[in-house]
Design a protein around this motif. Structure first.
Motif, PDB file in Angstrom:
ATOM      1  N   THR A   1      -8.018   0.249   0.461  1.00 47.34           N
ATOM      2  CA  THR A   1      -7.519  -1.059  -0.328  1.00 47.34           C
ATOM      3  C   THR A   1      -6.069  -0.557  -0.762  1.00 47.34           C
ATOM      4  O   THR A   1      -5.180  -1.472  -1.034  1.00 47.34           O
ATOM      5  N   ASN A   2      -5.918   0.663  -1.039  1.00 52.05           N
ATOM      6  CA  ASN A   2      -4.484   0.908  -1.691  1.00 52.05           C
ATOM      7  C   ASN A   2      -3.583   1.926  -0.921  1.00 52.05           C
ATOM      8  O   ASN A   2      -2.387   1.966  -1.228  1.00 52.05           O
ATOM      9  N   TYR A   3      -4.168   2.593   0.358  1.00 53.15           N
ATOM     10  CA  TYR A   3      -3.257   3.388   0.830  1.00 53.15           C
ATOM     11  C   TYR A   3      -3.281   2.936   2.730  1.00 53.15           C
ATOM     12  O   TYR A   3      -4.119   2.491   3.156  1.00 53.15           O
ATOM     13  N   ASN A   4      -2.103   3.333   3.098  1.00 55.96           N
ATOM     14  CA  ASN A   4      -2.070   3.078   4.612  1.00 55.96           C
ATOM     15  C   ASN A   4      -2.612   4.436   5.293  1.00 55.96           C
ATOM     16  O   ASN A   4      -3.131   5.225   4.681  1.00 55.96           O
ATOM     17  N   ALA A   5      -3.057   4.024   6.620  1.00 61.29           N
ATOM     18  CA  ALA A   5      -3.747   5.125   7.320  1.00 61.29           C
ATOM     19  C   ALA A   5      -2.869   6.433   7.539  1.00 61.29           C
ATOM     20  O   ALA A   5      -1.639   6.237   7.504  1.00 61.29           O
ATOM     21  N   VAL A   6      -3.296   7.580   7.699  1.00 59.55           N
ATOM     22  CA  VAL A   6      -2.500   8.624   7.911  1.00 59.55           C
ATOM     23  C   VAL A   6      -3.065   9.753   8.992  1.00 59.55           C
ATOM     24  O   VAL A   6      -4.196   9.649   9.240  1.00 59.55           O
ATOM     25  N   THR A   7      -2.065  10.122  10.046  1.00 61.20           N
ATOM     26  CA  THR A   7      -2.496  10.943  10.961  1.00 61.20           C
ATOM     27  C   THR A   7      -1.928  12.420  10.625  1.00 61.20           C
ATOM     28  O   THR A   7      -0.865  12.523  10.567  1.00 61.20           O
ATOM     29  N   SER A   8      -2.848  13.067  11.106  1.00 64.35           N
ATOM     30  CA  SER A   8      -2.324  14.579  11.074  1.00 64.35           C
ATOM     31  C   SER A   8      -1.490  15.156  12.150  1.00 64.35           C
ATOM     32  O   SER A   8      -1.343  14.246  13.158  1.00 64.35           O
ATOM     33  N   ALA A   9      -0.989  16.278  12.122  1.00 64.70           N
ATOM     34  CA  ALA A   9      -0.143  16.729  13.388  1.00 64.70           C
ATOM     35  C   ALA A   9      -1.054  17.322  14.447  1.00 64.70           C
ATOM     36  O   ALA A   9      -2.299  17.522  13.922  1.00 64.70           O
TER      37      ALA A   9
ATOM     38  N   GLY B   1      -6.882  16.871   2.928  1.00 69.69           N
ATOM     39  CA  GLY B   1      -5.727  15.964   2.543  1.00 69.69           C
ATOM     40  C   GLY B   1      -5.928  14.440   2.718  1.00 69.69           C
ATOM     41  O   GLY B   1      -6.892  14.182   2.703  1.00 69.69           O
ATOM     42  N   GLY B   2      -4.881  13.723   2.617  1.00 74.14           N
ATOM     43  CA  GLY B   2      -5.025  12.390   2.658  1.00 74.14           C
ATOM     44  C   GLY B   2      -5.590  11.899   1.018  1.00 74.14           C
ATOM     45  O   GLY B   2      -5.432  12.864   0.449  1.00 74.14           O
TER      46      GLY B   2
ATOM     47  N   LYS C   1       1.066  -1.326  -0.105  1.00 79.01           N
ATOM     48  CA  LYS C   1      -0.024   0.005  -0.089  1.00 79.01           C
ATOM     49  C   LYS C   1       0.974   1.151  -0.097  1.00 79.01           C
ATOM     50  O   LYS C   1       1.979   1.334   0.706  1.00 79.01           O
ATOM     51  N   ALA C   2       0.478   2.259  -0.729  1.00 78.61           N
ATOM     52  CA  ALA C   2       1.088   3.493  -0.534  1.00 78.61           C
ATOM     53  C   ALA C   2       0.791   4.463   0.734  1.00 78.61           C
ATOM     54  O   ALA C   2      -0.355   4.210   1.444  1.00 78.61           O
ATOM     55  N   ASN C   3       1.862   5.419   0.980  1.00 74.20           N
ATOM     56  CA  ASN C   3       1.268   6.263   2.070  1.00 74.20           C
ATOM     57  C   ASN C   3       0.503   7.187   1.558  1.00 74.20           C
ATOM     58  O   ASN C   3       0.659   7.718   0.261  1.00 74.20           O
ATOM     59  N   GLN C   4      -0.725   7.877   2.182  1.00 79.24           N
ATOM     60  CA  GLN C   4      -1.146   8.872   1.915  1.00 79.24           C
ATOM     61  C   GLN C   4      -0.808  10.266   1.938  1.00 79.24           C
ATOM     62  O   GLN C   4       0.468  10.463   2.639  1.00 79.24           O
ATOM     63  N   ALA C   5      -1.088  11.200   1.184  1.00 83.11           N
ATOM     64  CA  ALA C   5      -0.901  12.451   1.675  1.00 83.11           C
ATOM     65  C   ALA C   5      -1.050  13.174   2.880  1.00 83.11           C
ATOM     66  O   ALA C   5      -1.825  12.437   3.535  1.00 83.11           O
TER      67      ALA C   5
END
Length: 169
Positions: free
Chosen positions: A76-84, A31-32, A4-8
């Motif tokens: 399905t395609n991206y890892n989770a992302v957490t904001s600052a 974002g994301g 999986k790719a990392n999200q923006a």
């Protein structure tokens, strides 16, 4: 092997300053990259009490700060992302105007009970003598104005600060 790719980058875009009542809604972010749901969480360490989030509403039970983050879930395609982490500051509101409603004149023995109306909070109301009057011995004791001679006394009323409101004079 494909991964999986990392999200923006995910950024919280909600207001960061709120005046009583201590509710910020809706929490928003941009974002994301993926299609995962965005959720918000309180991070420990703020100075406000009772910081909590229900769906997209942040509330607190006192003035101070709450720290929050947003997370966009994996898909399905991206890892989770957490904001600052973002700091939201909750400030006390200003009270409504306070007006002295007592009688404006009295006779010997120069004593007038003081009353007022207005203000918004639950803080105690106090009265004080301010300079410039022509009467001698102007004195406020509790909520009674007395003087030792005829003339004019000038007074102010102040409603104290409380949990949600600033003082008003």
């Amino acid at each position: 092997t494909f991964s999986k790719a990392n999200q923006a980058t995910l950024t919280i875009t909600s207001a960061t300053s709120v005046t009583y009542p201590y509710t910020l809604t809706p929490l928003t972010s941009t974002g994301g990259t993926g299609t995962g749901a965005t959720t918000y969480a309180v991070v420990a360490g703020g100075s406000a009490t009772g910081c909590s989030i229900t769906t997209t509403t942040l509330t607190a039970t006192s003035s101070g700060t709450c720290f929050i983050t947003a997370t966009k879930a994996t898909d399905t395609n991206y890892n989770a992302v957490t904001s600052a982490q973002v700091t939201v500051t909750f400030t006390k509101a200003n009270q409504a105007a306070l007006t002295i409603t007592s009688a404006t004149s009295g006779t010997y023995p120069y004593s007038i009970p003081l009353t007022s109306s207005g203000g918004t909070g639950t803080g105690a109301t106090t009265y004080s003598v301010v300079g410039g009057g022509t009467a001698s011995g102007c004195l406020v004791t509790g909520s009674t104005l007395t003087a030792t001679s005829f003339g004019t006394c000038f007074i102010t009323a102040t409603k104290a600060t409380d949990t949600n409101y600033n003082a008003v004079t």
